[in-house]
Design a protein around this motif. Structure first.
Motif, mmCIF file in Angstrom:
data_model
loop_
_atom_site.group_PDB
_atom_site.id
_atom_site.type_symbol
_atom_site.label_atom_id
_atom_site.label_comp_id
_atom_site.label_asym_id
_atom_site.label_seq_id
_atom_site.Cartn_x
_atom_site.Cartn_y
_atom_site.Cartn_z
ATOM 1 N N HIS A 140 -5.630 0.346 -2.029
ATOM 2 C CA HIS A 140 -5.968 -0.788 -2.894
ATOM 3 C C HIS A 140 -7.423 -0.747 -3.343
ATOM 4 O O HIS A 140 -7.748 -1.205 -4.437
ATOM 5 C CB HIS A 140 -5.635 -2.109 -2.186
ATOM 6 C CG HIS A 140 -4.183 -2.481 -2.328
ATOM 7 N ND1 HIS A 140 -3.372 -2.776 -1.274
ATOM 8 C CD2 HIS A 140 -3.402 -2.548 -3.445
ATOM 9 C CE1 HIS A 140 -2.145 -3.029 -1.724
ATOM 10 N NE2 HIS A 140 -2.138 -2.893 -3.036
ATOM 11 N N CYS B 291 -1.287 -7.571 1.155
ATOM 12 C CA CYS B 291 -1.038 -6.246 1.722
ATOM 13 C C CYS B 291 -1.116 -6.312 3.245
ATOM 14 O O CYS B 291 -1.955 -7.009 3.805
ATOM 15 C CB CYS B 291 -2.061 -5.255 1.193
ATOM 16 S SG CYS B 291 -1.867 -3.603 1.868
ATOM 17 N N CYS C 157 -7.385 -1.643 2.072
ATOM 18 C CA CYS C 157 -6.882 -0.341 2.481
ATOM 19 C C CYS C 157 -7.369 0.666 1.430
ATOM 20 O O CYS C 157 -7.789 0.282 0.339
ATOM 21 C CB CYS C 157 -5.356 -0.334 2.589
ATOM 22 S SG CYS C 157 -4.482 -0.491 1.029
ATOM 23 N N CYS D 61 -6.100 -5.442 5.187
ATOM 24 C CA CYS D 61 -6.368 -5.377 3.748
ATOM 25 C C CYS D 61 -6.169 -6.762 3.135
ATOM 26 O O CYS D 61 -5.165 -7.416 3.386
ATOM 27 C CB CYS D 61 -5.423 -4.365 3.083
ATOM 28 S SG CYS D 61 -5.553 -4.321 1.276
ATOM 29 N N SER E 254 0.823 -1.203 0.000
ATOM 30 C CA SER E 254 0.000 0.000 0.000
ATOM 31 C C SER E 254 0.856 1.251 0.000
ATOM 32 O O SER E 254 0.337 2.350 -0.121
ATOM 33 C CB SER E 254 -0.918 0.012 1.221
ATOM 34 O OG SER E 254 -0.149 0.101 2.397
ATOM 35 N N ALA F 183 -1.566 -3.635 5.270
ATOM 36 C CA ALA F 183 -2.174 -2.437 5.857
ATOM 37 C C ALA F 183 -3.331 -2.792 6.796
ATOM 38 O O ALA F 183 -4.143 -3.668 6.503
ATOM 39 C CB ALA F 183 -2.676 -1.516 4.745
#
Ligand SMILES: [Zn+2]
Length: 348
Positions: free
Chosen positions: A324, A292, A321, A283, A99, A294
């Motif tokens: 994305h 990811c 996130c 995420c 991210s 995040a």
């Protein structure tokens, strides 16, 4: 000549740009790993495929070799910084499941956190003020000094500020910056000191200071030292538990049948909880080999877009996130359409 622990002569391979290096080792605040040497039993080292036998190397030749290697490392660093400016502009980290450029540099490229942070800060400032990267390249600024200057240089002041900072140590540059911009309130910042240890710098009000002192007094019997780290740890743990309890206990007001239908854009609380729990509050975008990482500012993403008839059910929803969610909207709808289909914040 290097000698290993068993007394044998060894060969050391110097990577031209060691991963995770830092230009200010004495300070070591951003040092997360050290150059790795490749040890063999032969009495030479190779750099860029060139073998040098230390036994046959004069002092002059050794110093010359070190100077040349240092120049190569500096050139490699400034070229890496320029390349990161371009990766950032093209946002190439998104397709690898990251991210942010920082996540990409640490997770995909393999830079240490401190090394990635320094290079990215300078790269971002370099897009505004190219002279900063020029000074890095010609050796008049170390990477650590350039990173300290990065937030403070502008096209208007760069000639003066970079001029004053040339060939100064990181600490001298920090003093220079403080004189440029006196800060009555230092705000807050995290500094990664070593693996697993982070320093929090924070400016607090007198009232918060009094509360911390009060907590120290109340905990005196279990923490004679009144350790602020432990107080912070306990306070934040309690805060998180309290916030999570409130969020999961929250029940929505009864709604009409329209609001609860799977064809509505509204995500019912039960569906929110199911998606959040299944995706682990993270995420769920997977790109390249990795997912990811995040966990902040998560949104509910319709796998089949809502605008294309996708249902608001746990099966069709995943956490994303913000970056994305926007990235996938852009893939589906194109640059212009993406802005109109921003999905609901997960409110967690
Ligand atoms: Zn993501």
């Amino acid at each position: 000549m290097s000698v290993d622990s068993s007394g044998r002569r060894v060969r050391v391979t110097y990577p031209v740009t060691p991963p995770g290096d830092d230009d200010d080792r004495a300070n070591a605040e951003h040092l997360t790993s050290s150059p790795r040497g490749e040890l063999t039993e032969r009495g030479s080292y190779s750099a860029r495929g060139e073998n040098v036998d230390f036994d046959r190397l004069s002092d002059e030749e050794l110093v010359t070799a070190v100077m040349r290697l240092a120049t190569s490392e500096r050139e490699a660093t400034s070229t890496l910084v320029r390349s990161l400016m371009e990766v950032d502009a093209r946002r190439l980290y998104l397709r690898d499941g990251c991210s942010s450029l920082f996540a990409w540099c640490t997770e995909v490229v393999g830079l240490g956190e401190g090394a990635a942070y320094n290079r990215i800060e300078v790269a971002r400032a370099g897009r505004r003020v190219p002279q900063l990267v020029d000074a890095l390249e010609d050796g008049s600024l170390t990477l650590a000094a350039a990173r300290v200057l990065a937030p403070h240089v502008t096209p208007a002041n760069c000639a003066d500020v970079i001029g004053q900072a040339r060939h100064k140590s990181k600490r001298e540059v920090e003093r220079l910056v403080a004189a440029l911009h006196p800060l009555p309130d230092a705000g807050w910042a995290f500094t990664h000191l070593s693996p697993g240890r982070v320093r929090l710098h924070v400016t607090i009000s007198e009232a918060t200071y009094d509360k911390l002192r009060r907590a120290q007094e109340l905990l005196r019997h279990t923490m004679p030292e009144g350790d602020i780290e432990q107080i912070l740890e306990r306070a934040v743990t309690l805060l998180i538990a309290d916030l999570e309890r409130r969020r999961f206990a929250a029940t929505e007001a009864p709604r009409g049948p329209r609001a609860a239908r799977a064809t509505s854009r509204h995500v019912p609380a039960a569906v929110r909880r199911a998606v959040w729990t299944r995706d682990g509050g993270q995420c769920a975008f997977v790109g390249g080999q990795s997912r990811c990482s995040a966990r902040g500012f998560l949104e509910f993403h319709h796998r089949q877009p809502y605008a294309a008839g996708g249902a608001t059910t746990a099966d069709n929803l995943e956490l994303r996130c913000r970056q994305h969610n926007q990235f996938e909207a852009t893939l589906y709808f194109g640059e212009n359409g993406a802005d109109t289909v921003r999905e609901l914040a997960s409110s967690y």
